[in-house]
Motif scaffolding. Sequence first.
Motif, short mmCIF file in Angstrom:
data_model
loop_
_atom_site.label_atom_id
_atom_site.label_comp_id
_atom_site.label_asym_id
_atom_site.label_seq_id
_atom_site.Cartn_x
_atom_site.Cartn_y
_atom_site.Cartn_z
N ILE A 19 0.86 -1.18 0.00
CA ILE A 19 0.00 0.00 0.00
C ILE A 19 0.90 1.23 0.00
O ILE A 19 1.75 1.39 0.88
N CYS A 22 -0.19 6.35 3.63
CA CYS A 22 -0.97 6.01 4.83
C CYS A 22 -1.81 7.22 5.24
O CYS A 22 -1.78 7.66 6.39
N ALA A 30 -5.51 -0.84 4.73
CA ALA A 30 -4.72 -1.76 5.57
C ALA A 30 -5.57 -2.32 6.70
O ALA A 30 -5.50 -3.52 7.02
N ARG A 34 -7.10 -6.55 7.98
CA ARG A 34 -6.80 -7.15 9.28
C ARG A 34 -7.29 -8.61 9.30
O ARG A 34 -8.41 -8.91 8.91
N VAL A 40 0.97 -7.45 4.40
CA VAL A 40 0.74 -6.09 3.93
C VAL A 40 1.95 -5.23 4.29
O VAL A 40 2.42 -5.26 5.43
N VAL A 42 2.92 -1.26 4.28
CA VAL A 42 2.47 0.12 4.08
C VAL A 42 3.71 1.00 3.90
O VAL A 42 4.57 1.05 4.78
N PHE A 76 -0.51 0.53 13.61
CA PHE A 76 -0.65 -0.88 13.23
C PHE A 76 -0.01 -1.83 14.25
O PHE A 76 0.25 -2.98 13.94
N VAL A 82 0.76 -6.48 9.16
CA VAL A 82 1.19 -5.22 8.53
C VAL A 82 2.63 -4.88 8.94
O VAL A 82 2.98 -4.93 10.11
N THR A 84 5.26 -1.61 8.37
CA THR A 84 5.31 -0.23 7.89
C THR A 84 6.75 0.13 7.53
O THR A 84 7.68 -0.24 8.24
#
Length: 127
Positions: A19, A22, A30, A34, A40, A42, A76, A82, A84
């Motif tokens: 992704i 944000c 995102a 879940r 994922v 980000v 997150f 996720v 990041t």
Amino acid sequence: MTSASFGKASDAPRPRVVIVGCGFGGLEAARALRGAALDVTVLEKTNHHLFQPLLYQVATAGLAAPSISAPTRHLFRRQPNVTTLLGDVVAVDAAARTVTLASGMALPFDHLIVAAGATHSYFGHDE
Ligand SMILES: Cc1cc2nc3c(=O)[nH]c(=O)nc-3n(C[C@H](O)[C@H](O)[C@H](O)COP(=O)(O)OP(=O)(O)OC[C@H]3O[C@@H](n4cnc5c(N)ncnc54)[C@H](O)[C@@H]3O)c2cc1C
């Protein structure tokens, strides 16, 4: 690790979702993933999510800046699928399924969500 532990169904590679951004869109996307059986990532060029509708209140000293922004990682922290990353996406190669960051790092994806927002344009009349 023994050879018996290789090849289990749980070891099968999970789809990778990248992704970009944000903001409202990236955060919602995102969060909607879940619990999904995928990984994922980000990518955000700042280290925080910014709640833009309250920028005016910060500009007029009604609110402190941290009241309308939150660190991306913190948002997150309870969503284990996720990851990041701080990074400015400069290129997308749809054929090779990679995004490239300004640092030169290329990140592969199976699915890409571009949620990088918008910017103003004066259609060539910047004056
Ligand atoms: C002052 C102000 C007041 C507003 N008030 C309202 C309101 O009252 N109600 C309402 O519904 N809407 C309001 N909006 C609009 C709303 O904030 C936007 O519609 C919304 O933020 C858009 O969400 P987005 O996810 O598309 O983009 P954004 O929220 O802009 O998020 C995009 C994200 O992508 C990141 N990004 C961009 N390019 C890259 C890149 N190359 N690599 C990595 N990351 C990147 C950015 O850093 C940003 O975090 C307001 C906007 C402003 C500015």
